[in-house]
Design an enzyme around this catalytic site. Structure first.
Site, PDB file in Angstrom:
ATOM      1  N   ASP A  67      -1.376 -11.410  17.347  1.00  0.00           N
ATOM      2  CA  ASP A  67      -0.387 -11.247  16.270  1.00  0.00           C
ATOM      3  C   ASP A  67      -0.072  -9.769  16.037  1.00  0.00           C
ATOM      4  OD1 ASP A  67       0.789 -13.409  15.065  1.00  0.00           O
ATOM      5  OD2 ASP A  67      -0.922 -13.875  13.774  1.00  0.00           O
TER       6      ASP A  67
ATOM      7  N   LYS B   1       3.931 -23.457  17.918  1.00  0.00           N
ATOM      8  CA  LYS B   1       3.145 -22.547  18.765  1.00  0.00           C
ATOM      9  C   LYS B   1       2.401 -23.343  19.837  1.00  0.00           C
ATOM     10  CE  LYS B   1       3.021 -19.174  15.112  1.00  0.00           C
ATOM     11  NZ  LYS B   1       2.387 -18.666  13.893  1.00  0.00           N
TER      12      LYS B   1
ATOM     13  N   GLN C  67      -3.335 -18.754  11.078  1.00  0.00           N
ATOM     14  CA  GLN C  67      -2.050 -18.959  10.410  1.00  0.00           C
ATOM     15  C   GLN C  67      -2.155 -18.548   8.938  1.00  0.00           C
ATOM     16  OE1 GLN C  67       0.844 -20.061  12.073  1.00  0.00           O
ATOM     17  NE2 GLN C  67       1.779 -19.421  10.146  1.00  0.00           N
TER      18      GLN C  67
END
Ligand code: NDP
Length: 285
Positions: free
Chosen positions: A120, A53, A97
């Site tokens: 997200d 990422k 995460q």
């Protein structure tokens, strides 16, 4: 029939060029899209995902802030960090995460992220907005699947889509996105009886289960579009999907491989969502 391969890597590369151009435009107006990634603990897979990422952000000219926190941190410490990032004007997207250590409630953490920075697409507000067809951050893997089909020129209205898997991050939202685009959607899961009966009716079959060789030619209708979300390791430790690629590609009309199928789209859509957030924050000023 030999299936046409949907090359996720190529489609992702094309999308990333478009995103990089828009990042440049925004930067010329004084806004650099910024993504904060919080990594808690030392989970090896999480470290690898976070690195990809970060790399993608750098390649696209975005600002990236990696925050590493110890495995033992308290839930409160993490929530305080999220509050700080919610208030930071340089940050347009916040990603924590997953998975998190067991002392931390994932739901609380997801809900602490401002819905305006929830790139997200996991916050209940964004999920609700997606369900009601409003402007929302769409979860990255489901969104990536929709872009793969769009770029391949596969029409969705009226198609029967069968989704195997009903997780909050893949199965449920991808079915909803197809419904929003006027497909007829069937969900299957571990309690579904006679799975093959359902999957065989699919014009578009999505497998998000997490078991190698779970879908074979017997599950697939001639000419179907087969999207393999699975990211598994086979006995030899090699990355593989849920679908027996060799036999299913003899029967399907289109198929995504693993690797180079859905995977590259997930990070690409994360980048897209971060750009979208930055552009929307600029428009609000
Ligand atoms: P989950 O483990 O959260 O969900 C798996 C789903 O599969 C569940 O809904 C489960 O049903 C269903 N399932 C399990 N066994 C069966 C069975 N025998 N018959 C029918 N359904 C079954 O996984 P995720 O959704 O998080 O991920 C799925 C796969 O996709 C994994 O391989 C993961 O690594 C991969 N993935 C890939 C991404 C990418 O970028 N390419 C991103 C995210 C995930 P039930 O609900 O009843 O338990």
């Amino acid at each position: 029939m030999t299936a046409q391969i949907i090359n996720g890597q190529e489609i992702a590369a094309k999308k990333r060029v478009e995103i990089a151009k828009k990042v440049e435009d925004l930067k010329s107006q004084g806004v650099t899209p910024g993504l904060a990634v919080i990594l808690v603990g030392n989970n090896h897979a999480s470290q690898t995902y976070v690195k990809s990422k970060e790399k993608a952000c750098n390649e696209l000219g975005m600002y990236t802030l990696l925050i590493k926190m110890e495995e033992e941190i308290t839930e409160r410490e993490l929530l305080v960090k999220i509050e700080e990032l919610n208030a930071d004007p340089k940050i347009h997207g916040i990603l924590v995460q997953l998975p998190l250590p067991k002392q931390i409630d994932e739901r609380k953490v997801i809900e602490a992220i401002s819905p305006l920075k929830d790139v997200d697409g996991f916050h209940p507000i964004n999920i609700g907005r997606m369900m009601t067809g409003q402007n929302a951050f769409l979860p990255c893997t489901p969104y990536g699947i929709m872009v793969l089909l769009e770029e391949t020129g596969i029409s969705i209205p009226g198609k029967h889509v069968v989704v195997v898997g009903r997780s909050n991050i893949v199965g449920k939202p991808v079915g909803q996105l197809f419904l929003n685009q006027h497909a007829t959607v069937t969900y299957c899961h571990s309690r579904t009886k006679d799975l093959e009966f359902h999957t065989k009716q699919a014009d578009i079959l999505i497998s998000a289960v997490g078991i190698p060789n779970f879908i074979n030619a017997e599950h697939v209708k001639d000419g179907a579009v087969v999207i393999d979300v699975g990211m598994n390791r086979n006995e030899a430790g090699k990355l593989c999907g849920d679908v027996s690629f060799e036999e299913v590609s003899e029967k399907a009309g289109y198929i995504t491989p693993v690797p180079k199928g859905v995977g590259p789209m997930t990070i690409t859509m994360l980048m897209y969502n971060t750009l979208k957030s930055a552009a929307e924050s600029f428009a609000r000023i």
